[in-house]
Design an enzyme around this catalytic site. Sequence first.
Site, mmCIF file in Angstrom:
data_model
loop_
_atom_site.group_PDB
_atom_site.id
_atom_site.type_symbol
_atom_site.label_atom_id
_atom_site.label_comp_id
_atom_site.label_asym_id
_atom_site.label_seq_id
_atom_site.Cartn_x
_atom_site.Cartn_y
_atom_site.Cartn_z
ATOM 1 N N CYS A 1 -1.923 -2.677 8.363
ATOM 2 C CA CYS A 1 -1.741 -3.647 7.278
ATOM 3 C C CYS A 1 -0.467 -4.467 7.430
ATOM 4 O O CYS A 1 -0.465 -5.679 7.177
ATOM 5 C CB CYS A 1 -1.755 -2.932 5.924
ATOM 6 N N LYS B 1 -7.071 -4.189 -2.862
ATOM 7 C CA LYS B 1 -7.648 -4.879 -1.716
ATOM 8 C C LYS B 1 -8.481 -3.920 -0.882
ATOM 9 O O LYS B 1 -8.296 -2.693 -0.953
ATOM 10 C CB LYS B 1 -6.568 -5.538 -0.848
ATOM 11 N N ASP C 1 0.794 -1.236 0.000
ATOM 12 C CA ASP C 1 0.000 0.000 0.000
ATOM 13 C C ASP C 1 0.825 1.285 0.000
ATOM 14 O O ASP C 1 0.527 2.240 0.743
ATOM 15 C CB ASP C 1 -0.950 0.014 1.200
#
Length: 296
Positions: free
Chosen positions: A209, A176, A115
């Site tokens: 994450c 995602k 990310d």
Amino acid sequence: AEAAAAPSGGGSSPAGGGSVPVLFCFSVFARPSSVPHGAGYELLIQKFLSLYGDQIDMHRKFVVQLFAEEWSQYIDLPKGFLVSERCKVRLVPLQIQITTLGNLTPSSTVFFCCDMQERFRPAIKYFGDIISVGQRLLQGARLLGIPVIVTEQYPKGLGSTVQEIDLTGAKLVLPKTKFSMVLPEVEAALAEIPGVRSVVLFGVETHVCIQQTALELIGRGLEVHIVADATSSRSMMDRMFALEASFLRLARTGIIVTTSEAILLQLVADKEHPKFKEIQNLIKASAPESGLLSKV
């Protein structure tokens, strides 16, 4: 030919065909079932999968053990074993060996880039620095032939991976909404890589994450190396506690906090490595003294 092994003290053998009662144990569970007389290892594995398939992590290695009355404990399933009478077997996951913990080799390693997206640029502490380090890691991965898996958190709203990160040759780039990177597509990709043992993980955010990805990966029997100078959060307190309070205490389970230079030099291991000079040139362009590592 080897004689079929059979446990002692467990009922009488059927005269010919038919089924034999077997107690199948896994983790804290024990479920009675039956298998055909003369069933061997493969049929036992199939039965374990049919009984516990939703709880068995197929990325881990297992050993099947048989309860032996004469020893009053489980022993590894004897070679050539065939079920001939009532018995009790269990499936045991193999843990990471402490003697190999921390070892990195290109052939057994995958890089996870999490990310690193445009919308995070103004919010994440030291974002410019972790972009620079992340790009250096991906360059090293290309030099050493290491697969790279990239995720982007809700890219429709948060944008794509920043332009400074070159994703050329990445094995997978996936959107995602789940915080963890461990998506079904990622699990399938890992299953296609023979002998994968270690994941080098970096990106944002450390306490969300990155942490959730690391915990899921070690739950699947993989060792995880968190690159401290390539991961950050909006809050330095969140980042610090994720690294110190979680990862450092979990080192023995397979989570290791390290740095980009340590990772790259560990992967080449020797100055005689054919890619050493190129890797050396990458690490010479070290990140500025931003104070990022002082917050670990």
